[in-house]
Design a protein around this motif. Sequence first.
Motif, short mmCIF file in Angstrom:
data_model
loop_
_atom_site.label_atom_id
_atom_site.label_comp_id
_atom_site.label_asym_id
_atom_site.label_seq_id
_atom_site.Cartn_x
_atom_site.Cartn_y
_atom_site.Cartn_z
N PHE A 1 0.80 -1.22 0.00
CA PHE A 1 0.00 0.00 0.00
C PHE A 1 0.84 1.27 0.00
O PHE A 1 0.31 2.37 0.16
N GLN B 1 -2.97 5.78 -2.66
CA GLN B 1 -3.54 6.91 -1.91
C GLN B 1 -4.30 6.38 -0.70
O GLN B 1 -5.12 5.46 -0.81
N GLY B 2 -4.03 6.93 0.48
CA GLY B 2 -4.70 6.47 1.69
C GLY B 2 -4.21 5.12 2.16
O GLY B 2 -4.85 4.49 3.00
N GLU C 1 -3.56 4.58 5.96
CA GLU C 1 -4.78 4.37 6.76
C GLU C 1 -5.27 2.93 6.63
O GLU C 1 -5.69 2.32 7.60
N THR C 2 -5.21 2.43 5.41
CA THR C 2 -5.64 1.05 5.18
C THR C 2 -4.83 0.09 6.04
O THR C 2 -5.38 -0.82 6.67
N ASP D 1 -5.96 0.23 9.56
CA ASP D 1 -7.21 -0.51 9.73
C ASP D 1 -6.96 -2.01 9.84
O ASP D 1 -7.54 -2.69 10.67
N ILE D 2 -6.08 -2.48 8.96
CA ILE D 2 -5.79 -3.92 8.98
C ILE D 2 -5.10 -4.29 10.28
O ILE D 2 -5.39 -5.34 10.88
N LEU E 1 -5.52 -2.93 13.15
CA LEU E 1 -6.58 -3.00 14.15
C LEU E 1 -7.30 -4.35 14.10
O LEU E 1 -7.56 -4.98 15.11
N ARG E 2 -7.58 -4.74 12.89
CA ARG E 2 -8.29 -6.00 12.69
C ARG E 2 -7.43 -7.17 13.18
O ARG E 2 -7.94 -8.12 13.79
N ILE F 1 -7.29 -12.77 6.89
CA ILE F 1 -7.16 -11.48 6.20
C ILE F 1 -6.65 -11.65 4.78
O ILE F 1 -7.02 -10.92 3.87
N GLY F 2 -5.81 -12.65 4.60
CA GLY F 2 -5.30 -12.91 3.26
C GLY F 2 -3.97 -12.23 3.02
O GLY F 2 -3.64 -11.25 3.68
N PHE G 1 -5.44 -9.86 -2.34
CA PHE G 1 -6.47 -8.83 -2.24
C PHE G 1 -7.03 -8.53 -3.61
O PHE G 1 -6.29 -8.21 -4.54
N THR H 1 -8.29 -6.23 -5.40
CA THR H 1 -8.63 -4.82 -5.60
C THR H 1 -7.98 -4.21 -6.82
O THR H 1 -8.17 -3.04 -7.11
N SER I 1 -7.22 3.37 -9.43
CA SER I 1 -6.62 4.36 -8.53
C SER I 1 -5.53 3.78 -7.63
O SER I 1 -4.64 4.52 -7.25
#
Lengths: 108, 529
Positions: free
Chosen positions: B35, B39-40, B43-44, B47-48, B50-51, B78-79, B84, B86, B91
């Motif tokens: 990541f 962009q962002g 943050e991603t 989040d992960i 946290l998970r 989570i993988g 992923f 995506t 983007s």
Amino acid sequence: MDLENNKAQMRKGILEYCILSVLSRNSCYASDIIKELKEAEVIVVEGTLYPLLTRQKNAGLLSYRWEESQQGPPRKYYELTDDGRKYLAELDKSWKELVESVNLIRTR
Amino acid sequence: MDKTININLGGTLFNIDEDAFRILRDYLQALNSRFANVQGGHETVEDIELRIAEIFQSQKGLAGAVTKENVESMIAIIGKPEDFDTSGSESDAPVYTSQKKRLYRNPDDKIIGGVSSGLAAYLDTDPVLFRILFVLSTIFFGVGFFVYIGLWIALPEAKTESRKRAMYGNAYNRQGTGTYAGNLTLDGAAITNTGSYNNTSKLGNALNEVFRALGRVFYIFLRVFAIIIGVSFVLTGFLFILCFVMIFVFKFPGIFSINETGINLVYFADFLKYIVSPASVPWLMILVSVVVLLPMIALIYWGVKMIFWFRARDGVVSLVALVVWVMCLAALAIIGFNEGVSFAETGKSSIETVLPQTPDTIYIITDHKIADLKYEKQISLPHEEYSVFLNEEKKELYVRPYLSVDPSEDKVTRLEVRKRSTGRNEFEAVKKTEALIYNYRFIKDSLNLDEYFTIPEGRKWSADEIGLHLYIPAGTILKFDNTSRILVHTHFHDENEDYLMSRWESETGNWIMTSDGLEPLSSKASSRK
């Protein structure tokens, strides 16, 4: 051609739509969304969701608030913004059209 | 577990086993680099994280250390970043600046060596095009095969991500092979399963499959071929070494008796010390061994390599072996030349005996025959009717002289014994002729001679030769015994030379001298009638 790849491409296309749909009913945190998407067999691994959430939030479709959790760390609760609702309505419309188109082709 | 580590994950403290920590750390690093350019992305990742903390807590509670199994099941939930789903969205695909293209072999889409798909990536076309070109040019001109092999050797493989990027250049992200971030491969399934097919037509795909299958068949064929060649190399090598050892170490007779040429290789080594100077013998043996055995060992090694299909860092060893071999060959040549010099000059000496009165009939009788000699070994030079016999005990060599009978011009019977040897100079050569031992004598009306002359003990062979030139007046009858007949090398001065030669072979030996040379007595008598 590769069937798995094709399926994956299809799933990718509708994933963002599915996330917005889940959140349209009520605000929930990531694990709730994951649970629903997994039951519907739209995603395979959880990791797929997080970048999408971030992107939708940055696009102004979602907002979130922190809530303390009794079991663990604080959780991010996501909900749709007004922009998000408009966006979803557009997608709903587009989805309907798409299903009709596909059905038309398939049943012809 | 022996050691645990404290970590802070999403604001929560965890106790984690060392081995589990290593896996987690690698996983988080993979996430971060996945990541990094998105962009962002930061943050991603948060989040992960946290998970992840949440998953660990649900598994462990707050007590106890996080184990390897915990981490592995978390990753399963989570993988991995490459799983992923995506990458369909534009983007978050990392953007690369323009890159200079380079030519590589493509390991992701290959049938034999990945040359064709590497070329295709470089020229932004379909690999099938190059595959067809290679196959056609191989079939029709044979050129394709060598060009392919050459490129295979010359081009490096695009093993790393950066090389792959350089291989595709700016088209990299447009390739159907998925997008890449750092060292991580996203959409891994798409790469391995489809390669670059996404850009290819249906026909291309079908051809790709066909070539892939052909490639596999070709590879198997190649392997089988390599194994056959390898086995034959190994067998040949071992066989040669076996023969060599048998001949030169055990002196095993029978393997290499080349009767046609008359050279008996088995005894070659024994004769060696009578041909070269004694000091050279051990050197020659060593050098010949190296020169013969080294290529055989190399042959066996190549064979083994081909059978088991491995690569080894044998460059230095091979080079050293080659240098050693060349040096041995050079040394052999130098010694050979040095020995050859001792045959450079020819020296002659001769003794003449004149018979005061010529009898009507001369008997040529053999006193000492080779058949009665004790000799162990014989070496013959082909087509020269020249044989050397060796007595190892006495260290003596025996050689047959030749006898030439011609009409004398002055009505006198003469015997001229011509000796010939070779040496470094003429003087030495003449000295050598004088040392040759040969017995002959006239007794009344007979010439008694030996079937051989002797090279005395301790003197090496120097291409020694003794010629007996007997001149007798015409009309004299000659009677040979069976042995002395063998020695005669007479030129028949007659038009039917062949006929006379054949008579010479079969007649038991009464001949008459004419002014033209020898003739069989019986034919002379019959022609007179």
